[in-house]
Design a protein around this motif. Structure first.
Motif, short mmCIF file in Angstrom:
data_model
loop_
_atom_site.label_atom_id
_atom_site.label_comp_id
_atom_site.label_asym_id
_atom_site.label_seq_id
_atom_site.Cartn_x
_atom_site.Cartn_y
_atom_site.Cartn_z
N VAL A 7 0.85 -1.19 0.00
CA VAL A 7 0.00 0.00 0.00
C VAL A 7 0.89 1.24 0.00
O VAL A 7 1.81 1.36 0.82
N ASN A 8 0.62 2.17 -0.92
CA ASN A 8 1.30 3.48 -0.91
C ASN A 8 0.47 4.41 -0.05
O ASN A 8 -0.48 5.04 -0.51
N ASP A 9 0.83 4.50 1.22
CA ASP A 9 0.09 5.38 2.14
C ASP A 9 0.84 6.68 2.41
O ASP A 9 0.55 7.38 3.38
N GLY A 10 1.80 7.01 1.52
CA GLY A 10 2.49 8.30 1.62
C GLY A 10 1.79 9.36 0.79
O GLY A 10 0.62 9.21 0.40
N LYS A 11 2.53 10.44 0.49
CA LYS A 11 1.96 11.55 -0.28
C LYS A 11 2.67 11.77 -1.60
O LYS A 11 2.48 12.81 -2.25
N VAL A 12 3.49 10.78 -2.00
CA VAL A 12 4.27 10.90 -3.22
C VAL A 12 4.16 9.60 -4.01
O VAL A 12 4.30 8.51 -3.42
N PRO A 13 3.90 9.65 -5.32
CA PRO A 13 3.92 8.43 -6.13
C PRO A 13 5.30 7.78 -6.11
O PRO A 13 6.32 8.47 -5.98
N VAL A 14 5.32 6.46 -6.24
CA VAL A 14 6.59 5.73 -6.27
C VAL A 14 6.61 4.86 -7.51
O VAL A 14 5.58 4.51 -8.08
N SER A 15 7.82 4.51 -7.94
CA SER A 15 7.97 3.72 -9.16
C SER A 15 9.15 2.77 -9.01
O SER A 15 9.94 2.86 -8.06
N ALA A 16 9.25 1.86 -10.01
CA ALA A 16 10.35 0.89 -10.06
C ALA A 16 10.49 0.14 -8.75
O ALA A 16 11.57 0.07 -8.15
N LEU A 17 9.39 -0.46 -8.30
CA LEU A 17 9.40 -1.20 -7.04
C LEU A 17 9.93 -2.61 -7.28
O LEU A 17 9.38 -3.36 -8.09
N ASP A 18 11.00 -2.96 -6.60
CA ASP A 18 11.55 -4.32 -6.63
C ASP A 18 11.32 -4.94 -5.26
O ASP A 18 11.94 -4.54 -4.27
N ALA A 19 10.40 -5.93 -5.22
CA ALA A 19 10.04 -6.58 -3.96
C ALA A 19 10.65 -7.97 -3.91
O ALA A 19 10.71 -8.68 -4.92
N SER A 20 11.10 -8.37 -2.73
CA SER A 20 11.69 -9.70 -2.57
C SER A 20 11.29 -10.26 -1.22
O SER A 20 11.17 -9.53 -0.23
N LEU A 21 11.08 -11.59 -1.21
CA LEU A 21 10.66 -12.30 0.00
C LEU A 21 11.78 -13.22 0.45
O LEU A 21 12.36 -13.96 -0.36
N THR A 22 12.07 -13.19 1.72
CA THR A 22 13.09 -14.08 2.29
C THR A 22 12.46 -14.84 3.45
O THR A 22 11.90 -14.23 4.37
N VAL A 23 12.53 -16.18 3.38
CA VAL A 23 12.03 -17.02 4.47
C VAL A 23 13.13 -18.01 4.86
O VAL A 23 13.92 -18.44 4.01
N PRO A 24 13.20 -18.39 6.12
CA PRO A 24 14.26 -19.31 6.55
C PRO A 24 13.87 -20.76 6.28
O PRO A 24 12.70 -21.10 6.07
N ASP A 25 14.87 -21.62 6.25
CA ASP A 25 14.61 -23.06 6.19
C ASP A 25 13.90 -23.48 7.48
O ASP A 25 14.13 -22.89 8.54
N PRO A 26 13.00 -24.43 7.43
CA PRO A 26 12.68 -25.34 6.31
C PRO A 26 11.51 -24.87 5.46
O PRO A 26 10.96 -25.65 4.69
N LEU A 27 11.10 -23.59 5.60
CA LEU A 27 9.99 -23.10 4.80
C LEU A 27 10.44 -22.95 3.35
O LEU A 27 11.58 -22.59 3.07
N VAL A 28 9.50 -23.22 2.44
CA VAL A 28 9.82 -23.19 1.01
C VAL A 28 8.75 -22.38 0.29
O VAL A 28 7.55 -22.58 0.51
N VAL A 29 9.23 -21.44 -0.56
CA VAL A 29 8.31 -20.68 -1.41
C VAL A 29 8.32 -21.31 -2.79
O VAL A 29 9.37 -21.45 -3.42
N HIS A 30 7.15 -21.72 -3.26
CA HIS A 30 7.04 -22.31 -4.59
C HIS A 30 7.08 -21.20 -5.64
O HIS A 30 6.39 -20.19 -5.52
N GLY A 31 7.88 -21.40 -6.66
CA GLY A 31 7.98 -20.40 -7.71
C GLY A 31 8.96 -19.30 -7.33
O GLY A 31 9.87 -19.48 -6.52
N ARG A 32 8.76 -18.14 -7.88
CA ARG A 32 9.69 -17.04 -7.64
C ARG A 32 9.42 -16.37 -6.30
O ARG A 32 8.31 -16.44 -5.77
N ASN A 33 10.45 -15.70 -5.81
CA ASN A 33 10.30 -14.96 -4.55
C ASN A 33 10.67 -13.49 -4.71
O ASN A 33 10.98 -12.80 -3.74
N SER A 34 10.66 -12.98 -5.95
CA SER A 34 10.88 -11.56 -6.21
C SER A 34 9.93 -11.09 -7.29
O SER A 34 9.57 -11.86 -8.20
N TRP A 35 9.54 -9.81 -7.20
CA TRP A 35 8.54 -9.27 -8.10
C TRP A 35 8.89 -7.82 -8.46
O TRP A 35 9.57 -7.12 -7.70
#
Length: 426
Positions: free
Chosen positions: A293-321
């Motif tokens: 959610v963009n709850d600030g007062k300025v538009p943002v762009s070029a958002l690179d999101a990444s998820l990190t989880v520890p073992d033994p949890l597994v993310v199916h597929g990609r973990n960055s967007w």
């Protein structure tokens, strides 16, 4: 006999003559040796036309006094002057309470091979002085005794010494004030730190800080420390370009000074996330949702999101967007599947969700959000082996219903209660 009478008559005549009163006038021969002078200019420095300033504590400073020979017809030379410094803030370079100097013709008379000072012309006297460290800046009036010789025919005779008043100006010491702002770019609602210093460091001084922003003006004062430094914090309440002016009025010893610096206040930049849950079921693939959610007062762009989880949890597929743009008040949702093995049931894990992005001003930001994940077991109850007795049942008779309940989950089900859904037949 006659000879004696003549002698007596002569003596009587002399005696009578001596008794007759008479006046004699002694003629005094006076040489007109008085010449009037006037102090025309007084300046620190060797050149009367290029004055400098002198301050408390200065040493070996030339003081040049320009004097005019006011006589319309008398030429003088051999000018010597003594500047009386008793009860003053000055001494000569040897610590004496008087200073001496020799008169010199001004530039117009330098070509004259003698030290003669013509009528109506000027001459200068240069004294070298030390100024006391604790001298109070201001104007000091000191007496100067001028001795000289006056041209009389082919000779020069001693002139009558003249006492002249010399006004000496001791300037306030120039001070320099500096001011800095950190950081120079802040978001609305954030505080800045204003700091600076005054050199030389004055005692018991205060600095006036004036903050000027869009339709805003605030004044405050800051105490100056012994080393000349000062500091305070300020929180601007509106975005835009601001300036802060630092000034002090000076004191009896130092001149005041001022300085200014600008800083920018921008609208707040803020992202937040919403997760579908912080509980995942062990032994299963869990659908998981993160909403940005963009709850600030300025538009943002070029958002690179990444998820990190520890073992033994597994993310199916990609973990960055990658999200190209997110306007103010908008949101975007990321869906993924996360798996936790049965062995992780009843365990807690810490992951993170990071977003790198740029705001509308081109500034880069990185936000990292912690994810606390709790792995839980599941209870899966299955009903089978249902039996009804008697079968078929008769109206008005009692019926016994028997069934077996199986827990196919991964954790025990405790305090299980079974009930029959109300039915008008039963």
């Amino acid at each position: 006999m006659k000879k004696g009478i003549k002698t007596n008559l002569f003596l009587i005549s002399i005696l009578l003559f001596s008794l007759i009163p008479f006046r004699t006038e002694i003629l005094q021969v006076r040489c007109d040796e008085y010449v009037e002078f006037k102090v025309s200019r007084v300046a620190w420095g060797d050149d009367i036309d290029s004055p400098i300033k002198a301050y408390p504590g200065d040493s070996e400073v030339p003081l040049t006094v320009e004097v005019q020979n006011l006589s319309p017809d008398k030429t003088i030379k051999g000018v010597m002057a003594t500047l009386l410094l008793d009860n003053s803030s000055f001494t000569d370079i040897y610590g004496n309470r008087n200073a001496s100097a020799t008169g010199k013709p001004t530039v117009g008379e330098v070509l004259n091979p003698t030290d003669k000072i013509e009528p109506k012309s000027f001459f200068t006297l240069t004294f070298t002085l030390d100024i006391d460290e604790d001298a109070v800046p201001g104007i000091y009036e000191q007496t100067m005794i001028v001795k000289y010789s006056v041209e009389s025919g082919n000779d020069f005779v001693e002139g009558t010494p003249q006492n002249l008043t010399v006004k000496i100006v001791v300037s306030k010491i120039e001070s320099t004030i500096t001011v800095n702002v950190s950081p120079q770019v802040v978001e609305e609602g954030e505080a800045i730190r204003v700091s600076g210093s005054i050199d030389p460091a004055p005692k018991n001084a205060t600095v006036t800080l004036t903050y000027i922003g869009p339709e805003r003006r605030f004044n405050s004062t800051a105490e100056v420390n012994l080393d000349g430094s000062f500091a305070e914090s300020f929180k601007p309440d509106v975005n835009g370009t601001w300036s802060v002016n630092a000034s002090w009025i000076g004191d009896v010893k130092y001149e005041g000074s001022w300085a200014s610096v600008t800083f920018e206040v921008r609208p707040s930049v803020s992202l937040s996330i919403i997760t579908s849950s912080n509980r995942i079921i062990g032994g299963l693939d869990n659908k998981f949702t993160i909403t940005i959610v963009n709850d600030g007062k300025v538009p943002v762009s070029a958002l690179d999101a990444s998820l990190t989880v520890p073992d033994p949890l597994v993310v199916h597929g990609r973990n960055s967007w990658r999200i190209q743009y997110l306007d103010v008040g908008n949101s975007t949702t990321i869906n993924f599947v996360i798996y936790a093995p049965d062995a992780s049931i009843d365990s807690t894990y810490s992951g993170s969700f990071s977003i790198n992005y740029r705001d509308d001003y081109g500034e880069s930001h990185t936000d990292t959000f912690p994810l606390g994940l709790v792995v839980v077991g599941r209870v899966e109850l299955v009903l089978y082996g249902k039996m009804i007795s008697p079968q078929p049942a008769r109206n008005g008779s009692k019926v016994e219903i028997t069934a077996t309940l199986l827990n196919r989950g991964t954790v025990s089900a405790m305090y299980v209660n079974a009930s029959i859904v109300p039915n008008p037949i039963l």
